[in-house]
Design a protein around this motif. Structure first.
Motif, short mmCIF file in Angstrom:
data_model
loop_
_atom_site.label_atom_id
_atom_site.label_comp_id
_atom_site.label_asym_id
_atom_site.label_seq_id
_atom_site.Cartn_x
_atom_site.Cartn_y
_atom_site.Cartn_z
N TYR A 15 5.64 -20.70 -18.69
CA TYR A 15 5.56 -22.59 -18.93
C TYR A 15 3.85 -22.61 -19.03
N VAL A 19 5.52 -28.54 -18.91
CA VAL A 19 6.73 -28.50 -19.55
C VAL A 19 7.62 -28.08 -18.81
N THR A 20 9.26 -28.80 -19.09
CA THR A 20 9.76 -28.46 -17.75
C THR A 20 11.09 -27.75 -18.75
N PRO A 21 10.94 -27.02 -17.78
CA PRO A 21 12.45 -26.00 -18.79
C PRO A 21 13.83 -26.19 -17.23
N THR A 22 13.49 -26.90 -16.69
CA THR A 22 15.60 -26.91 -15.14
C THR A 22 16.36 -26.73 -16.38
N LYS A 23 15.91 -28.19 -17.16
CA LYS A 23 17.87 -27.88 -18.46
C LYS A 23 18.51 -26.64 -18.88
N GLN A 41 4.55 -20.24 -13.41
CA GLN A 41 3.67 -21.24 -14.54
C GLN A 41 2.22 -20.57 -14.45
N SER A 153 3.54 -36.04 -21.15
CA SER A 153 3.61 -35.36 -19.76
C SER A 153 3.08 -35.17 -19.08
N ARG A 156 2.17 -38.20 -16.55
CA ARG A 156 3.34 -38.18 -15.83
C ARG A 156 3.12 -36.79 -14.50
N LEU A 157 2.43 -35.97 -15.19
CA LEU A 157 2.10 -34.45 -14.38
C LEU A 157 1.49 -35.43 -12.98
#
Length: 261
Positions: A15, A19-23, A41, A153, A156-157
C-alpha cells in the motif's frame, strides 16, 4: 496440494502513502483467521514494482498502472487540496475552495514523488528546484517558502499544527485502486477483491465460500415409501387356509348321531 493451500501461509498486500487499509484488514481477520496478512508500505513507484516482480500478491496503489500486466479495480477518487501556513492569506479567505487563479503568484512545489498528473502544467510559479519527497515539500511550506497541492489523504498524513489546507478546484485528482498481477489471480486475491467490494462471506467467490459450502450439511434425500404389502385375502370356502386345513362353508358342523339299539 491445491492452489489455496500453497498460498495459505500469508497474503502480502502493498500500500502506498495516504491509503489506509485498516477497515479491510479487520474483515480479513474475521473471515480468514488462519491466513496472515502481511502489509508492505511502499512509495508510489515501489508499489508498482512489488507487484511486477512478485514481491506482493496485491496492492492498494494510485492509478495509472501498467494494464498490460496488472489488473486493477478503481476504488475511490481523492479530493485535491492546497497546503499552506495557517497565517497565509489563503487562510483568511472566506471561500472553502481555492482556485488555480488564486495561486497565480504563489510558488507551488512539485516534489519528485508527486502522485498528481498535470497535463496543463502546474499552477502558480515553479520553485527553484523540486523537493525529493512530499515530506520535504511540507517542510518548505512550513518555512513559508511556498504552497503544495496534494491529495487530501497526504495532507492529513503530513499534518502539522502550523499548516492547514483548502480544497483546490478544477485540478487533477488522484484515483486509488486495488491492483494485482493478472497472471497470478489466486483464490486469496479473489478473497481480498470480495472484501474491498463489500461482498458478504456467503457471496465471496474465494476460499471462504468454498469452506462455508463444505461446512453446510448435505441435504438428505427422502426415502421412497415402501410399497404397502397386499392385504391377505381370506381363502374361499373349500380352499386350504394358512395352516393347510380345508375350510368349510357357511354351514356349521353337525355332531354324528349314534345308531339306535
Amino acid at each position: 496440494m491445491t492452489e489455496i493451500e500453497q498460498h495459505s501461509a500469508s497474503f502480502r498486500l502493498a500500500y502506498v502513502p495516504g491509503v489506509t487499509p485498516t477497515k479491510w484488514l479487520r474483515v480479513w481477520e474475521e473471515r480468514l483467521p488462519d491466513v496472515r496478512l502481511e502489509l508492505l508500505q511502499s512509495t508510489p513507484s515501489e508499489g508498482h514494482g512489488l507487484l511486477l516482480t512478485g514481491g506482493a500478491d496485491a496492492g492498494l496503489v494510485r492509478l495509472p498502472v501498467d494494464r498490460t500486466v496488472l489488473s486493477a479495480i478503481p476504488l475511490y477518487t481523492e479530493t485535491t487540496v492546497v497546503v499552506f501556513p495557517k497565517d497565509h492569506w489563503l487562510g483568511a479567505a472566506e471561500a472553502e475552495e481555492v482556485t488555480v487563479a488564486d495561486l497565480a503568484e504563489e510558488i507551488v512545489f512539485h516534489p519528485q514523488d508527486d502522485v498528481l498528473e498535470w497535463p496543463d502544467g502546474l499552477p502558480g510559479r515553479p520553485a527553484f528546484e523540486r523537493p525529493a519527497t512530499t515530506g520535504d515539500a511540507i517542510e518548505l511550506v512550513a518555512a513559508n517558502v511556498g504552497v503544495l497541492a496534494v491529495p487530501q489523504s497526504l495532507a492529513r498524513l503530513h499534518h502539522r499544527r502550523d499548516l492547514t489546507y483548502r480544497t483546490l478546484a478544477d485540478v487533477p485528482q488522484s484515483q486509488v485502486a486495488l491492483a494485482w498481477p493478472e497472471a497470478a489471480t489466486t483464490d486469496l486475491v479473489e478473497e481480498f477483491i470480495g472484501i474491498v467490494r463489500g461482498r458478504t462471506a456467503n457471496s465471496s467467490r474465494g476460499r471462504t465460500a468454498a469452506a462455508e459450502q463444505q461446512r453446510q450439511p448435505k441435504p438428505q434425500t427422502a426415502r421412497k415409501p415402501q410399497a404397502a404389502s397386499r392385504t391377505q385375502q381370506k381363502p374361499k370356502p373349500g380352499q386350504r387356509g394358512a395352516g393347510g386345513a380345508r375350510t368349510g362353508g357357511s354351514r356349521t358342523a353337525q355332531p354324528k348321531r349314534g345308531r339306535k339299539r
